[in-house]
Design an enzyme around this catalytic site. Structure first.
Site, short mmCIF file in Angstrom:
data_model
loop_
_atom_site.label_atom_id
_atom_site.label_comp_id
_atom_site.label_asym_id
_atom_site.label_seq_id
_atom_site.Cartn_x
_atom_site.Cartn_y
_atom_site.Cartn_z
N GLY A 89 31.87 -16.11 -5.95
CA GLY A 89 32.86 -16.78 -5.12
C GLY A 89 32.91 -16.15 -3.75
O GLY A 89 33.33 -15.01 -3.60
N HIS A 90 32.43 -16.86 -2.74
CA HIS A 90 32.43 -16.35 -1.38
C HIS A 90 33.61 -16.95 -0.62
O HIS A 90 33.67 -18.16 -0.41
CB HIS A 90 31.11 -16.68 -0.67
CG HIS A 90 29.95 -15.91 -1.23
ND1 HIS A 90 28.67 -16.05 -0.77
CD2 HIS A 90 29.88 -14.99 -2.22
CE1 HIS A 90 27.87 -15.24 -1.44
NE2 HIS A 90 28.59 -14.60 -2.33
N LYS B 206 30.98 -10.95 1.41
CA LYS B 206 29.75 -11.47 2.02
C LYS B 206 29.97 -12.81 2.71
O LYS B 206 29.37 -13.10 3.74
CB LYS B 206 28.66 -11.60 0.95
CG LYS B 206 28.22 -10.27 0.36
CD LYS B 206 27.18 -10.44 -0.73
CE LYS B 206 27.75 -11.03 -2.00
NZ LYS B 206 28.75 -10.18 -2.66
N ASP C 53 31.84 -8.91 -4.68
CA ASP C 53 33.16 -9.11 -4.07
C ASP C 53 33.33 -8.28 -2.79
O ASP C 53 34.44 -7.92 -2.42
CB ASP C 53 34.29 -8.75 -5.05
CG ASP C 53 34.11 -9.42 -6.40
OD1 ASP C 53 33.95 -10.65 -6.42
OD2 ASP C 53 34.14 -8.72 -7.43
N GLN D 43 26.89 -11.79 -5.81
CA GLN D 43 27.21 -10.59 -6.57
C GLN D 43 26.89 -9.34 -5.74
O GLN D 43 27.07 -9.34 -4.54
CB GLN D 43 26.47 -10.57 -7.92
CG GLN D 43 27.00 -11.56 -8.93
CD GLN D 43 26.31 -12.91 -8.85
OE1 GLN D 43 25.12 -13.00 -8.60
NE2 GLN D 43 27.05 -13.97 -9.09
#
Length: 426
Positions: free
Chosen positions: A40-41, A16, A13, A222
């Site tokens: 989740g990006h 990225k 988180d 991650q």
């Protein structure tokens, strides 16, 4: 040319997705090398906010070739939903997105197994996102999983049925109740949908691009402290999130790794269970959570928040061979008059150390802090290092001295334009 790697240095988180999106114009290829839809990006630009789970974050740049590598575990259902969600952007996804035939497939029963395993752990649960990631990697390592290339095999259904039969046997042992009807229908519809995309031997795609002199960015998911080997085991993800994972997850030789961009927040967060030495369980932590909108982009779960942890950060830099540092969400600290920085740990026997213990779960460490004056002002509209408040440049200088590397990218807000570039990135 070389493959540059971009990855998180904390518990994920770190932001990225934004950095890949910002850096993408420098690269002709962006490739995801591990993880699955538990990642989740989040990207924000032109007033829009979009969350990607499996698709590389270079997808919004039409000129960039995007590759889902062999190290990824891919859920066809979520893949279809992601593609459907991108329809409004009029992207040429059949042209600039490739999927490795060697990427493992997440089946509906993998999700069920994930839930059954987590339920059985009780209070010792990992905090899984229940996306089926762990069971899929388990099948991969035990040499019985299905891969993307299998969906175009004439005996795919037979392979599927055989694996699902094994899964059902395990679920029966756990006495886990389920109904597969709707999930299976959705799964097979998504599998048919996937067939219209470029399913490739992605290791050739990446290495041919290298031979042709193209610029390539490998995107991790991650964070390094969730790496299955080097993270806070057993509270980790199921893949290698570090630089070495880019080699195995894309088929890249170590000699072809170039720059390693290490991303970290100006503070620290963690989702799910597991050790977190600098966690703030008070009003300060809650203010940090609300100011940073620290809620999981995949699950919506509140993230645990705390001050930056330099022993953990230096450890992650070491195992990744970081060459450039990227600091995210500096603006979240705008509201604090004082900023704490964990520079060392005090062990139970009184020893002071800057090293990460073998097992943070069983070894209770006390963070040792140094305190700096906060800038306590908005950073809106600031785009140069010289325009930043003196207290913030002092914070950056303190971190650079402790970490031994320059911080060349400072994110001052969620939008792709809210950043300060220095050095090699300027």
């Amino acid at each position: 040319m070389a493959v540059d790697v971009l990855l998180g240095l904390q518990w994920g988180d770190e932001g990225k997705g934004k950095i890949v999106d910002v850096l993408a114009p420098k690269y002709q290829v962006v490739a995801r090398f591990q993880g699955g839809p538990n990642a989740g990006h989040t990207l924000e630009f032109d007033g829009f906010k979009h969350v990607l789970h499996q698709i590389p974050s270079g997808i919004f740049r039409q000129e960039v070739q995007n590759i889902i590598g062999n190290g990824v575990v891919l859920d066809p259902i979520i893949f279809k939903k992601e593609i459907d969600g991108l329809a409004k952007y009029n992207l040429s996804l059949q042209q600039n997105l490739e999927v490795s035939k060697k990427a493992s497939i997440i089946l509906p029963t993998h999700r069920l197994l994930d839930a059954a395993y987590e339920k059985a752990k009780g209070d010792a649960k990992i905090g899984s996102t229940l996306k089926g990631i762990g069971p899929t990697y388990t099948d991969k390592i035990s040499r019985q999983g299905l891969r993307v290339g299998d969906i175009i095999s004439p005996n795919f259904k037979a392979k599927y049925d055989a694996l699902v039969a094994r899964h059902k046997g395990i679920l029966d042992v756990y006495q886990f109740e389920y109904d597969l009807t709707a999930a299976e229908q959705e799964f097979f519809e998504a599998v048919e949908f996937m067939k219209q995309f470029n399913l490739v031997d992605s290791e050739y795609s990446v290495n041919n691009a290298l031979t042709e002199g193209k610029t390539i960015l490998a995107e991790g998911a991650q964070g390094s402290l969730l790496d299955v080997d080097f993270g806070s085991y057993p509270f980790v993800t199921s893949s290698n999130t570090v630089t070495a994972g880019a080699c195995t997850g894309l088929g890249v030789a170590p000699k072809n790794i170039g720059e390693v961009y290490g991303i970290f927040k100006a503070y620290a967060t963690r989702v799910g269970s597991g050790p977190f030495p600098t966690e703030l369980l008070d009003e300060v932590g809650e203010r940090m959570r609300q100011e940073g909108r620290e809620f999981g982009s995949t699950t919506g779960r509140p993230r645990r928040c705390g001050w930056i942890d330099l022993p953990a950060l230096k450890y992650a830099m070491m195992i990744n061979g970081v060459t450039q540092l990227v600091m995210m969400k500096v603006d979240v600290l705008n509201i604090f008059e004082e900023i704490n920085i964990c520079t060392a740990y005090k062990l139970p026997d009184g020893t002071i150390t800057e090293q990460l213990p073998y097992d943070l779960t069983d070894t209770q460490v006390e963070p040792i802090y140094e305190t700096l004056k906060g800038w306590n002002t908005s950073l809106a509209g600031l785009r140069t290092f010289e325009s930043l408040p003196a207290e913030l440049t002092g914070y950056i200088a303190f971190l650079e001295e402790k970490l031994g590397l320059p911080i060349n990218f400072i994110s001052t807000g969620p939008d792709r334009d809210e950043c300060v570039l220095r050095g090699a990135l300027a």
